[in-house]
Scaffold this active site. Sequence first.
Site: not given
Length: 350
Positions: A196-197
């Site tokens: 998700h980063r």
Amino acid sequence: MKACLIVGTRPQIIKSQPIINEFKKRRIKLFVIHTGQHYDYKMSKSFFDELEIPNPDYNLGISKGSSGKQLGEIISKLELHLKKINPDVVIVPGDTRSALGGALAANSLGIPIAHIESGARSYDPKMEEETNRRLIDHMSSYLFAPTPNCLKNLKSESVLGKISLSGDTMYDVFLQYKKILKLTNKKENFILMTIHRRENILNKKKISGIISTAKKLSQHGHDVVFPIHPHTKKQIKSYGLSLTGIKVINPLKYSEILKMISNSSLLITDSGGLQKEAFWLNTRCVTIRENTEWIETLKSKNNQLLTKITPNDYKKIEKILGKKFSSYKTKLFGNGNASKKIVSILFKQF
């Protein structure tokens, strides 16, 4: 004593649960404000429901948009609510945009700040979270370090607030749910993956490489289960990338993700919190980042960094799957009483 807790994301909600419960046990007034940073139900409200946390007293409902826009909206809306509540202390857990906004709003009003999970450092200035936690630490009056290494970092930076080695509140709730769920740690032949980063999903080459590696692992007999973050899903779709061959599922509840980590043969992630949960569950972990703030997880070799994505990374991961590692034994993250220590310290101050 009257306190205000600021949350906005999944990790913040989880690590705040034992704090909220401790305030409730002691019948100390605690206002909870949710910024709305994670606007998706699965990423936010479901955690309140599952962890049996009362609904927030206020939800700011911030708009989607750039990080700067969101931060500005969090600060301006929080200032209005904090003026009404007039708390003795504002508690901010973690290193999210919501945590930074909470600290800046409190600081502007002259309200003391208590930082939960203080002193974590990746030494990567490109990470928004690294900038956030450093700024929060240097604004805080009370800094609660989850590990001895975090304590060391704070002392080396000569922060002005009062430092305490509290242990990790996330470990508190983990121990609670490990017992409730009766986790057996029986490994199955599947790999759990969460990505998700921004540095991974906003770079088409990187996310393409990660997906390609996952597909190759699947082709070599390792089922890859991918609970997909809404923003990750949006980016992958915008790039026109296919996820065929990977088992894509909706975001998981806290209990579900713990079960999956416990039973998986490997976790591939870029999440700070999941690195720790894999470490506590003695599950191998490959972290797709150049560094980690949780260096404690690297020492036993069950967590290894994958700094660059190459076509042969699936071979590296297969080697990791075949290696032995030292089980987690020492209590580097406390003994499950971090929330009690934190609330006791704050109660004595106010």
